[in-house]
Every structure is written in structure tokens, then in C-alpha cells.
Design a protein around this motif. Structure first.
Motif, PDB file in Angstrom:
ATOM      1  N   ASN A   1      32.861  11.601  48.022  1.00 23.10           N
ATOM      2  CA  ASN A   1      32.979  10.781  46.807  1.00 23.10           C
ATOM      3  C   ASN A   1      34.453  10.518  46.531  1.00 23.10           C
ATOM      4  O   ASN A   1      35.077  11.200  45.722  1.00 23.10           O
ATOM      5  CB  ASN A   1      32.318  11.505  45.631  1.00 23.10           C
ATOM      6  N   PRO A   2      35.063   9.544  47.203  1.00 25.87           N
ATOM      7  CA  PRO A   2      36.499   9.268  47.032  1.00 25.87           C
ATOM      8  C   PRO A   2      36.827   8.862  45.597  1.00 25.87           C
ATOM      9  O   PRO A   2      35.987   8.346  44.864  1.00 25.87           O
ATOM     10  CB  PRO A   2      36.749   8.109  48.008  1.00 25.87           C
ATOM     11  N   GLY A   3      38.091   9.062  45.247  1.00 31.64           N
ATOM     12  CA  GLY A   3      38.558   8.677  43.917  1.00 31.64           C
ATOM     13  C   GLY A   3      39.309   9.802  43.247  1.00 31.64           C
ATOM     14  O   GLY A   3      39.181  10.972  43.615  1.00 31.64           O
ATOM     15  N   GLY A   4      40.088   9.449  42.244  1.00 31.07           N
ATOM     16  CA  GLY A   4      40.858  10.439  41.517  1.00 31.07           C
ATOM     17  C   GLY A   4      42.093  10.863  42.290  1.00 31.07           C
ATOM     18  O   GLY A   4      42.417  10.314  43.353  1.00 31.07           O
ATOM     19  N   GLU A   5      42.800  11.842  41.750  1.00 33.17           N
ATOM     20  CA  GLU A   5      44.012  12.331  42.401  1.00 33.17           C
ATOM     21  C   GLU A   5      43.625  13.083  43.670  1.00 33.17           C
ATOM     22  O   GLU A   5      42.715  13.900  43.669  1.00 33.17           O
ATOM     23  CB  GLU A   5      44.806  13.243  41.464  1.00 33.17           C
ATOM     24  N   SER A   6      44.322  12.850  44.726  1.00 37.14           N
ATOM     25  CA  SER A   6      43.955  13.411  46.021  1.00 37.14           C
ATOM     26  C   SER A   6      44.168  14.922  46.047  1.00 37.14           C
ATOM     27  O   SER A   6      45.095  15.433  45.402  1.00 37.14           O
ATOM     28  CB  SER A   6      44.784  12.759  47.127  1.00 37.14           C
ATOM     29  N   PRO A   7      43.349  15.635  46.809  1.00 37.83           N
ATOM     30  CA  PRO A   7      43.550  17.086  46.965  1.00 37.83           C
ATOM     31  C   PRO A   7      44.920  17.400  47.549  1.00 37.83           C
ATOM     32  O   PRO A   7      45.513  18.437  47.219  1.00 37.83           O
ATOM     33  CB  PRO A   7      42.421  17.495  47.914  1.00 37.83           C
ATOM     34  N   GLU A   8      45.415  16.520  48.435  1.00 37.13           N
ATOM     35  CA  GLU A   8      46.724  16.746  49.031  1.00 37.13           C
ATOM     36  C   GLU A   8      47.817  16.777  47.964  1.00 37.13           C
ATOM     37  O   GLU A   8      48.727  17.614  48.010  1.00 37.13           O
ATOM     38  CB  GLU A   8      47.040  15.634  50.050  1.00 37.13           C
ATOM     39  N   ARG A   9      47.710  15.879  46.984  1.00 40.87           N
ATOM     40  CA  ARG A   9      48.699  15.826  45.919  1.00 40.87           C
ATOM     41  C   ARG A   9      48.653  17.090  45.072  1.00 40.87           C
ATOM     42  O   ARG A   9      49.697  17.643  44.715  1.00 40.87           O
ATOM     43  CB  ARG A   9      48.441  14.588  45.044  1.00 40.87           C
ATOM     44  N   HIS A  10      47.456  17.549  44.742  1.00 36.88           N
ATOM     45  CA  HIS A  10      47.339  18.787  43.975  1.00 36.88           C
ATOM     46  C   HIS A  10      47.953  19.962  44.741  1.00 36.88           C
ATOM     47  O   HIS A  10      48.669  20.792  44.160  1.00 36.88           O
ATOM     48  CB  HIS A  10      45.866  19.086  43.673  1.00 36.88           C
ATOM     49  N   LEU A  11      47.667  20.049  46.024  1.00 36.05           N
ATOM     50  CA  LEU A  11      48.199  21.147  46.833  1.00 36.05           C
ATOM     51  C   LEU A  11      49.717  21.117  46.858  1.00 36.05           C
ATOM     52  O   LEU A  11      50.380  22.165  46.722  1.00 36.05           O
ATOM     53  CB  LEU A  11      47.633  21.071  48.251  1.00 36.05           C
ATOM     54  N   GLU A  12      50.294  19.925  47.021  1.00 41.09           N
ATOM     55  CA  GLU A  12      51.756  19.805  47.040  1.00 41.09           C
ATOM     56  C   GLU A  12      52.354  20.218  45.699  1.00 41.09           C
ATOM     57  O   GLU A  12      53.410  20.876  45.654  1.00 41.09           O
ATOM     58  CB  GLU A  12      52.149  18.378  47.389  1.00 41.09           C
ATOM     59  N   ARG A  13      51.710  19.861  44.608  1.00 40.01           N
ATOM     60  CA  ARG A  13      52.202  20.254  43.284  1.00 40.01           C
ATOM     61  C   ARG A  13      52.164  21.767  43.118  1.00 40.01           C
ATOM     62  O   ARG A  13      53.104  22.385  42.599  1.00 40.01           O
ATOM     63  CB  ARG A  13      51.377  19.580  42.185  1.00 40.01           C
ATOM     64  N   GLN A  14      51.067  22.382  43.556  1.00 38.14           N
ATOM     65  CA  GLN A  14      50.940  23.831  43.451  1.00 38.14           C
ATOM     66  C   GLN A  14      51.999  24.547  44.286  1.00 38.14           C
ATOM     67  O   GLN A  14      52.619  25.526  43.830  1.00 38.14           O
ATOM     68  CB  GLN A  14      49.532  24.254  43.881  1.00 38.14           C
ATOM     69  N   LEU A  15      52.212  24.068  45.500  1.00 36.53           N
ATOM     70  CA  LEU A  15      53.214  24.690  46.360  1.00 36.53           C
ATOM     71  C   LEU A  15      54.621  24.502  45.804  1.00 36.53           C
ATOM     72  O   LEU A  15      55.483  25.376  45.970  1.00 36.53           O
ATOM     73  CB  LEU A  15      53.112  24.110  47.767  1.00 36.53           C
ATOM     74  N   SER A  16      54.853  23.388  45.124  1.00 34.91           N
ATOM     75  CA  SER A  16      56.161  23.174  44.493  1.00 34.91           C
ATOM     76  C   SER A  16      56.404  24.204  43.397  1.00 34.91           C
ATOM     77  O   SER A  16      57.504  24.766  43.280  1.00 34.91           O
ATOM     78  CB  SER A  16      56.246  21.760  43.916  1.00 34.91           C
ATOM     79  N   VAL A  17      55.366  24.472  42.604  1.00 36.90           N
ATOM     80  CA  VAL A  17      55.503  25.472  41.539  1.00 36.90           C
ATOM     81  C   VAL A  17      55.753  26.854  42.136  1.00 36.90           C
ATOM     82  O   VAL A  17      56.616  27.611  41.661  1.00 36.90           O
ATOM     83  CB  VAL A  17      54.233  25.489  40.661  1.00 36.90           C
ATOM     84  N   LEU A  18      55.025  27.194  43.182  1.00 31.16           N
ATOM     85  CA  LEU A  18      55.204  28.496  43.819  1.00 31.16           C
ATOM     86  C   LEU A  18      56.581  28.605  44.468  1.00 31.16           C
ATOM     87  O   LEU A  18      57.199  29.677  44.456  1.00 31.16           O
ATOM     88  CB  LEU A  18      54.110  28.731  44.862  1.00 31.16           C
ATOM     89  N   SER A  19      57.084  27.515  45.017  1.00 31.89           N
ATOM     90  CA  SER A  19      58.425  27.529  45.603  1.00 31.89           C
ATOM     91  C   SER A  19      59.482  27.746  44.523  1.00 31.89           C
ATOM     92  O   SER A  19      60.455  28.490  44.732  1.00 31.89           O
ATOM     93  CB  SER A  19      58.691  26.208  46.338  1.00 31.89           C
ATOM     94  N   GLU A  20      59.305  27.114  43.373  1.00 28.75           N
ATOM     95  CA  GLU A  20      60.243  27.324  42.267  1.00 28.75           C
ATOM     96  C   GLU A  20      60.211  28.775  41.794  1.00 28.75           C
ATOM     97  O   GLU A  20      61.256  29.361  41.479  1.00 28.75           O
ATOM     98  CB  GLU A  20      59.891  26.384  41.113  1.00 28.75           C
ATOM     99  N   GLU A  21      59.016  29.348  41.753  1.00 34.53           N
ATOM    100  CA  GLU A  21      58.899  30.751  41.355  1.00 34.53           C
ATOM    101  C   GLU A  21      59.615  31.654  42.356  1.00 34.53           C
ATOM    102  O   GLU A  21      60.314  32.605  41.964  1.00 34.53           O
ATOM    103  CB  GLU A  21      57.428  31.144  41.248  1.00 34.53           C
ATOM    104  N   ALA A  22      59.439  31.379  43.642  1.00 33.28           N
ATOM    105  CA  ALA A  22      60.110  32.173  44.672  1.00 33.28           C
ATOM    106  C   ALA A  22      61.624  32.047  44.550  1.00 33.28           C
ATOM    107  O   ALA A  22      62.360  33.023  44.760  1.00 33.28           O
ATOM    108  CB  ALA A  22      59.644  31.736  46.057  1.00 33.28           C
TER     109      ALA A  22
END
Length: 207
Positions: free
Chosen positions: A158-179
Motif C-alpha cells: 500500500n504505497p503512500g505517506g512518508e517512506s520507511p527509508e526516510r524514517h530510518l534515516e531520521r532515526q539514525l541521525s538522532v542516534l548519531s547525534e546522541e553518540a
């Protein structure tokens, strides 16, 4: 059967075995000796009781055994093993190139912080940093990768909405900032240590 020290019977038994009771009993025996020697006279019960009480008061309290907790090095060893398992898990998941690269860099930072030797010794001395690193390795990163893997499957149906890839990149960015914050805090700890030693040496020179 072991009687709990929290119950009345347990408290009585614990007192009977305590150094206070033993010391009081020893002093009480001295009082009985004085009584048999004719020193205490008619007041021997008061003398015996008084000596028992004095002995119980001066006796040191019973030493409560301190609970044994694993040392920081052993705790970090467990986190290091979890990081190895996380790398194996991540290696089996198909990730987009950008996220894969960012995640690889993040895991390399974790590995460097956990490296046996003085880096791990500095980390072990900062409980909040250890907690943040453990949480990221054992919970945050696995959850981010697993959520991406599941969401990607549903998105294909069911395509549509913000892509899972974008969510993953955002999450990894937050974790990188924490590190980065954890690394900066540890660097500041070492800088303070160096400054403290400089101050000590300069103060010794002036004294």
C-alpha cells in the motif's frame, strides 16, 4: 529453615547472635563474678544488669554485608557482546545504501567507545554514558531496523505517506547525534582530568 530478620522471631535470633549480646553477656558474667566475690552485695541484680547494658552499648554494631554488584568492566563486556550480535543481525537485513552507511558509521563509534583498554575505562566511569550506549545497542538500533523492515513490506502493498527509508534515516541521525554527545562528554571528562593534574602540579610548585 532460614528465619527472616524482618520477623519478630528473626530479630530476636539475630540479636542473640549479635556482638552486642555477646559483649553484654561477657560483662554480665563479670558482674556475676563480682557477686560471687561478695563485692556486689544485695544489689547484684542491678550490677549484673548494668554491666550487661554497658557491654551492649560499647559493642560495635553488626556489619551488614555489602551487596556485590558486577564491576563496570564486566558490564561493558556484556554490552560489547550485544554489539557483536547487533552487527550480525544488521548484516542480514537489506538496508538502503544511505542508511546502511550511516548505520555502519554509528556502530563503528559504538565499537570504538567499547574498545577494551583505557577508552572503556573512561566510559565505565560515566554511568549515564553506559546507559545511553546500552540502550542504543540493545533497544534503539534493533527497533529502528526492525520497524523499517516491517514498514517496507507494508509500503510495497500500500504505497503512500512518508517512506520507511526516510524514517530510518531520521532515526539514525538522532542516534548519531546522541553518540556525538556521549563522545563529547567523555572527551570533556578527560580534559577535566588533565586540567586537574595541571592545577595540582602548579600548586605543588608554588608551595
Amino acid at each position: 529453615m532460614v528465619t527472616s530478620r524482618r520477623t519478630p522471631v528473626g530479630r530476636v535470633l539475630a540479636y542473640l547472635e549479635s556482638t552486642k549480646n555477646l559483649a553484654g553477656g561477657a560483662c554480665g558474667l563479670v558482674g556475676l563474678g563480682l557477686t560471687w566475690a561478695g563485692v556486689a552485695g544485695a544489689y547484684w541484680p542491678v550490677v549484673v544488669a548494668g554491666l550487661y547494658g554497658a557491654g551492649a552499648l560499647i559493642a560495635p554494631p553488626a556489619r551488614i554485608v555489602t551487596p556485590c554488584f558486577p564491576d563496570p568492566a564486566r558490564r561493558l563486556g556484556g554490552v560489547r557482546e550485544d554489539l557483536d550480535r547487533l552487527r550480525e543481525y544488521v548484516g542480514e537485513v537489506e538496508l538502503p545504501p544511505a542508511a546502511e552507511g550511516k548505520l555502519g558509521e554509528l556502530l563503528d563509534v559504538y565499537a570504538a567507545l567499547l574498545e577494551p583498554g583505557w577508552p572503556a575505562e573512561v566510559l565505565a566511569g560515566e554511568p549515564e554514558a553506559v546507559h545511553a550506549l546500552s540502550r542504543a545497542i540493545r533497544l534503539d538500533v534493533p527497533e529502528a531496523v526492525d520497524a523499517y523492515n516491517r514498514a517496507r513490506w507494508w509500503t510495497r502493498l500500500n504505497p503512500g505517506g512518508e517512506s520507511p527509508e526516510r524514517h530510518l534515516e531520521r532515526q539514525l541521525s538522532v542516534l548519531s547525534e546522541e553518540a556525538e554527545r556521549v563522545t563529547a562528554d567523555l572527551r570533556e571528562t578527560e580534559a577535566r582530568r588533565q586540567q586537574t593534574h595541571t592545577t595540582y602540579l602548579e600548586g605543588r610548585r608554588e608551595s
